[in-house]
Structure formats: structure tokens, C-alpha cells
Design an enzyme around this catalytic site. Structure first.
Site, short mmCIF file in Angstrom:
data_model
loop_
_atom_site.label_atom_id
_atom_site.label_comp_id
_atom_site.label_asym_id
_atom_site.label_seq_id
_atom_site.Cartn_x
_atom_site.Cartn_y
_atom_site.Cartn_z
N GLY A 114 -22.46 3.32 -4.24
CA GLY A 114 -21.35 3.74 -5.11
C GLY A 114 -20.91 2.58 -5.97
O GLY A 114 -21.70 1.70 -6.34
N ASN A 115 -19.64 2.59 -6.24
CA ASN A 115 -19.04 1.57 -7.09
C ASN A 115 -19.39 0.14 -6.63
O ASN A 115 -19.73 -0.72 -7.45
CB ASN A 115 -17.52 1.79 -7.02
CG ASN A 115 -16.83 1.21 -8.19
OD1 ASN A 115 -17.43 0.97 -9.23
ND2 ASN A 115 -15.55 0.96 -8.03
N GLY A 144 -24.71 2.74 1.12
CA GLY A 144 -23.70 2.98 0.07
C GLY A 144 -24.25 2.54 -1.27
O GLY A 144 -24.64 1.38 -1.44
N LYS A 190 0.87 -1.18 0.00
CA LYS A 190 0.00 0.00 0.00
C LYS A 190 0.90 1.22 0.00
O LYS A 190 2.06 1.16 0.43
CB LYS A 190 -0.87 -0.01 1.27
CG LYS A 190 -2.20 0.66 1.09
CD LYS A 190 -3.20 -0.22 0.37
CE LYS A 190 -4.54 0.42 0.20
NZ LYS A 190 -5.59 -0.48 -0.24
N GLY A 227 -21.73 -0.87 -3.86
CA GLY A 227 -23.13 -1.12 -3.52
C GLY A 227 -24.03 -1.16 -4.75
O GLY A 227 -24.90 -2.03 -4.86
P1 NAD Z 1 -17.86 5.07 -3.67
O1 NAD Z 1 -17.18 6.33 -3.32
O2 NAD Z 1 -18.08 4.71 -5.09
O3 NAD Z 1 -19.31 5.03 -2.95
C1 NAD Z 1 -19.47 5.21 -1.59
C2 NAD Z 1 -20.95 5.25 -1.25
O4 NAD Z 1 -21.07 5.37 0.16
C3 NAD Z 1 -21.68 6.43 -1.86
O5 NAD Z 1 -23.02 6.07 -2.12
C4 NAD Z 1 -21.65 7.45 -0.72
O6 NAD Z 1 -22.68 8.41 -0.79
C5 NAD Z 1 -21.81 6.55 0.48
N1 NAD Z 1 -21.28 7.14 1.71
C6 NAD Z 1 -20.07 7.73 1.87
N2 NAD Z 1 -19.93 8.19 3.13
C7 NAD Z 1 -21.09 7.85 3.77
C8 NAD Z 1 -21.56 8.04 5.08
N3 NAD Z 1 -20.81 8.66 6.00
N4 NAD Z 1 -22.78 7.57 5.39
C9 NAD Z 1 -23.54 6.94 4.48
N5 NAD Z 1 -23.14 6.73 3.22
C10 NAD Z 1 -21.93 7.17 2.87
O7 NAD Z 1 -17.04 3.93 -2.89
P2 NAD Z 1 -16.97 2.39 -3.25
O8 NAD Z 1 -15.87 2.16 -4.22
O9 NAD Z 1 -18.35 1.89 -3.55
O10 NAD Z 1 -16.47 1.78 -1.87
C11 NAD Z 1 -17.36 1.55 -0.80
C12 NAD Z 1 -16.64 0.84 0.33
O11 NAD Z 1 -16.09 -0.38 -0.14
C13 NAD Z 1 -15.47 1.61 0.94
O12 NAD Z 1 -15.43 1.27 2.31
C14 NAD Z 1 -14.26 1.01 0.25
O13 NAD Z 1 -13.09 1.15 1.03
C15 NAD Z 1 -14.69 -0.43 0.16
N6 NAD Z 1 -14.00 -1.17 -0.90
C16 NAD Z 1 -14.08 -0.76 -2.18
C17 NAD Z 1 -13.42 -1.48 -3.17
C18 NAD Z 1 -13.54 -1.08 -4.61
O14 NAD Z 1 -13.04 -1.82 -5.45
N7 NAD Z 1 -14.18 0.02 -4.96
C19 NAD Z 1 -12.65 -2.60 -2.83
C20 NAD Z 1 -12.61 -3.01 -1.49
C21 NAD Z 1 -13.27 -2.27 -0.54
#
Ligand code: NAD
Length: 411
Positions: free
Chosen positions: A216-217, A214, A104, A219
Site C-alpha cells: 500500500g502507501n 503490504g 489522537k 510498502g
Molecule cells: P494501505 O491501506 O495503503 O496498505 C495496506 C497494505 O496491506 C495493502 O497492500 C493491503 O492489501 C495489505 N493488507 C491489509 N491487511 C492485510 C492482511 N490482513 N494480510 C496481508 N496484507 C494485508 O496502508 P499503509 O498506509 O501502507 O499502512 C500500512 C501499515 O503502516 C499500517 O500498519 C499503518 O498503520 C502503518 N503506518 C502507516 C503510515 C502512513 O503514513 N501511511 C504511518 C505510520 C504507520
């Protein structure tokens, strides 16, 4: 007082290694990173002023292969965060059966304050100054504050330095620069495959209900795939608020709406729901897919779901977990549920090394095979040792790491 993240990681290591019966020398090796790089990146800003950025890269452990993934460009980065994240990547790769170590790194910077040109110069400078890199030692990928675009700049810089193409040297780049298809969707897709196995094992019926934080990417993709299979997503929260419909939310329409509105809030046919209500809603599956520590000792007792799929990193606190397990709520841990992107990053490197690129069906079929195997191994260990899925996943990871370290004669 809350501990720093590296101390938290070490506490987990101590606890998990006791359950796993890990040899003390293996624990010793895993208690510190193999290599730490900390370097300054001086850069002329657009206004002519010189700024010096703090940069990090940790090769936490490479017993199972080259280190991989995770460059963050965030304002609150420090060495302890990077060490903790590198350690968790080591565990996640071992859980997912990925032949790679954990790495990392990143830069302490607020990328939203940089111009496009400054971001490009910083990305290129990071790769120029990173001392050890390349497909056989360290393959950086995207994380918070970095993207396919920044990774494409890094790849281009790496190839300029070396004078030859090397698509396996950088992950999470666009498919147009010899990346892989399916990388953006990999975590949500992987979480979906694991959820389908859990549904089978727990006898959860079609039409069962799911609540999610969530969209985002991660959810959004998991919601789309579960909705397509006939499961009802009855509540979704994001950073601006939440929505519910006990009959099930129309996910394809919500995707269009959320893309335009940058939130799920106000989606027609739904009523508002608070975070507190969302976590307490009557449902079969709860999927925290937003941020860490949202289910804790203050709200865990309200959870009515049969199972929590940890799509986000660390959404359940240790105190919350104790309450949930006492209430017989299954928790499928983050290192397993969200390891889909780590798996597809390994596929990206393999495709780059072999100069042969797969279609989306091939990527997804291989992802499913790998993540379902990781889930099955976790369930088997949980049953054998009569312990939680989280402990089981960590036990399996520590066993795999021990085996590699012993075979190499390190311990
Ligand atoms: P993203 O930024 O695309 O989406 C995040 C979502 O969470 C959005 O809908 C946002 O509005 C919501 N959100 C953010 N803060 C919030 C809060 N305080 N309360 C309620 N909702 C909130 O992120 P992502 O890529 O979907 O990642 C989501 C989680 O999954 C993160 O914890 C990330 O570390 C983890 N993760 C992601 C990946 C990946 O490949 N993208 C891999 C492993 C882990």
C-alpha cells in the site's frame, strides 16, 4: 486474555522506564493523558434522520510541544484505543526528534456507509466541536478512514470559524491548500532511508533480497526506492494473497498492475506464496508493512531474515520478539522505521507557519537527516545499554520526555 490497548501501552511504559531508569514521577505523568475530550456530534443524515456520533480527542502529553496528528473515522473506536494511540504518538514524536506532543482522536463511524455530503458535514462538525485546536495547541492529521480530502474540509471549517487563513492548524491536507509535498510518500521514504542505514551497518550487499507484506502507501514506496537502488524484492503479500520470484519482482511494472487489479496477486512472472511461506522465506530483510501482530510465537522461529524493518505498527508481538532476538534477528521498531510521516507532518506545520513552501528534494533531504539521526541515536543507546533497538528507541524517547517535563517543572 488479550489486554486492552491502553493497558498494553502502560505495560510497555513500565518495562521501558525500568530500563531507562526513568524517575517515578515522569512515569506517573506518562501513565495518563493530559486532556481527554469526548463529545457527541448530532448530524442530520441525507434521509432526514438524526444520528449522533461519538467523537474523541486525546492530548496525551505536550511536554515537547503542541500535540499533533491522527484522526480516525472507524466503527470500532473507543477511548482506550485513542488513549493508547495518543501515548504511542508521544513516544514516536520523541524518537523522531519532533518538537511535538502526542495526540489522537476520531469518530466512531463507518465512513464507507456515509455519502460524500455526510462525510463532509461530519468532518466539518468535528472541527467545529473540538474544544482546543490550532497550530499552537493541537494539529489534527489523517489516519485510518480520513484522507487529504477530509483534512481539507477541516482546514476550511477552521479558517471559516476564525476568519483568517491558518494553514498550520491542520496536517495532511493537499498541497493545493497550503499542505506539503511528499506527505503521502513520507512513511515509505523514511522507512527506505532507515533501511539503507541498516544495510550499511550490517554489511548487506547490493542485490540482497527483501520480502514484504503490504503493498500500500508504505510498502509500495519503500519497495520502489529499494528496487531503484538494486535490491531484489523477492516476495510480496497483500490482503488477497502473495507473489514471489527469486530473481526479483519488477516493481515499477507491479505498481501499474496493482493499481489496476487492486492486488499484487497474479502478477505475470511470479508464483503464489502464502503468508506463512512469506515470513519464512530465505531473505536478508523482512518488511511487514500491512497490519499488526503478524509475526508471533507461532511463526517467529521460521523467520530466516537477518533483520525485520517494522513498517506497520506493531507487526511483531512481544512473544514473537523474544524468539527473534534469541535467534539473533535484529528488529528495527515501528516507532523509528515508520516515523517518516510524523516528521513530514512537523515540516508541514513549519511551512504553514512560515508561509514558505519547500520542494520535494528539500522535504526529503530534511526527512533523511531527521530519521537517520533518530536511527543513529537508537543504535548508540542499544550498544551502550546492550539492549534491543526497540528498548533503545523507547529509552531515548523517555529520556527526552523526562528532560522536557523537568525543564517545565512538572516533575
Ligand atoms: P494501505 O491501506 O495503503 O496498505 C495496506 C497494505 O496491506 C495493502 O497492500 C493491503 O492489501 C495489505 N493488507 C491489509 N491487511 C492485510 C492482511 N490482513 N494480510 C496481508 N496484507 C494485508 O496502508 P499503509 O498506509 O501502507 O499502512 C500500512 C501499515 O503502516 C499500517 O500498519 C499503518 O498503520 C502503518 N503506518 C502507516 C503510515 C502512513 O503514513 N501511511 C504511518 C505510520 C504507520
Amino acid at each position: 486474555m488479550s489486554k486492552n490497548p491502553f493497558e498494553t501501552a502502560l505495560t510497555t511504559l513500565q518495562e521501558a522506564s525500568k530500563l531507562a531508569g526513568t524517575e517515578p514521577n515522569v512515569v506517573k505523568m506518562l501513565s495518563q493523558p493530559k486532556r481527554i475530550f469526548q463529545f457527541a456530534i448530532p448530524m442530520k443524515m441525507d434521509n432526514g434522520e438524526l444520528e449522533i456520533f461519538e467523537a474523541y480527542r486525546v492530548h496525551y502529553n505536550d511536554a515537547r510541544g503542541q500535540v499533533k496528528n491522527g484522526l480516525r473515522f472507524v466503527p470500532d473506536l473507543d477511548l482506550d484505543i485513542v488513549k493508547a494511540l495518543g501515548f504511542w504518538m508521544t513516544i514516536k514524536h520523541a524518537v523522531g526528534g519532533i518538537p511535538a506532543g502526542g495526540g489522537k482522536g476520531g469518530v466512531k463511524v463507518d465512513p464507507s456507509k456515509l455519502s460524500e455530503g455526510e462525510l463532509e458535514r461530519l468532518s466539518r462538525a468535528y472541527i467545529r466541536k473540538l474544544p482546543m485546536k490550532g497550530a499552537w495547541v493541537d494539529v489534527p492529521g489523517a489516519d485510518i478512514g480520513t484522507s487529504a480530502k477530509t483534512m481539507a474540509w477541516m482546514l476550511d471549517e477552521y479558517e471559516e470559524i476564525n476568519g483568517f487563513h491558518s494553514p498550520a492548524a491542520i496536517n495532511d491536507k493537499p498541497a493545493a491548500t497550503s499542505g506539503t509535498v511528499g506527505s503521502m510518500e513520507a512513511t515509505g521514504t523514511g522507512a527506505f532511508y532507515v533501511t539503507m542505514e541498516v544495510i550499511k551497518d550490517m554489511g548487506i550487499q547490493k542485490g540482497a533480497t527483501i520480502a514484504m507484506q503490504g503493498f500500500g502507501n508504505v510498502g509500495r514506496i519503500a519497495a520502489r526506492l529499494l528496487h531503484d537502488q538494486g535490491y531484489k524484492i523477492i516476495a510480496i503479500g497483500d490482503i488477497k494473497g502473495g507473489i514471489q520470484n527469486p530473481e526479483g519482482i519488477d516493481i515499477p511494472k507491479l505498481e501499474e498492475y496493482a493499481l489496476e487489479q487492486k492486488s499484487v496477486v497474479g502478477f505475470p512472472g511470479t508464483t503464489p506464496i502464502s503468508d506463512k511461506e512469506l515470513f519464512a522465506i530465505e531473505c536478508d530483510i523482512l518488511m511487514p508493512a500491512a497490519v499488526q501482530s503478524v509475526i508471533h510465537d507461532g511463526n517467529a522461529a521460521d523467520v530466516k531474515a537477518k533483520v525485520i524493518m517494522e513498517c506497520a505498527n506493531g507487526p511483531v508481538t512481544p512473544e514473537g520478539e523474544k524468539i527473534l532476538l534469541a535467534n539473533k534477528v535484529h528488529i528495527v521498531p515501528d516507532v523509528l522505521t515508520n516515523c517518516g510521516s510524523a516528521i513530514v507532518c512537523a515540516f508541514e506545520r513549519t511551512q504553514g507557519l512560515t508561509d514558505s513552501y519547500w520542494d520535494i528534494d528539500t522535504v526529503n533531504a530534511k526527512l533523511k537527516e531527521r530519521i537517520v539521526k533518530a536511527y543513529r541515536e537508537t543504535v548508540e543507546t542499544a550498544e551502550k545499554k546492550n539492549t534491543s533497538y526497540r528498548n533503545a528507541a523507547w529509552i531515548n524517547a523517555l529520556d527526552k520526555l523526562s528532560e522536557s517535563m523537568k525543564a517545565r517543572g512538572w516533575v
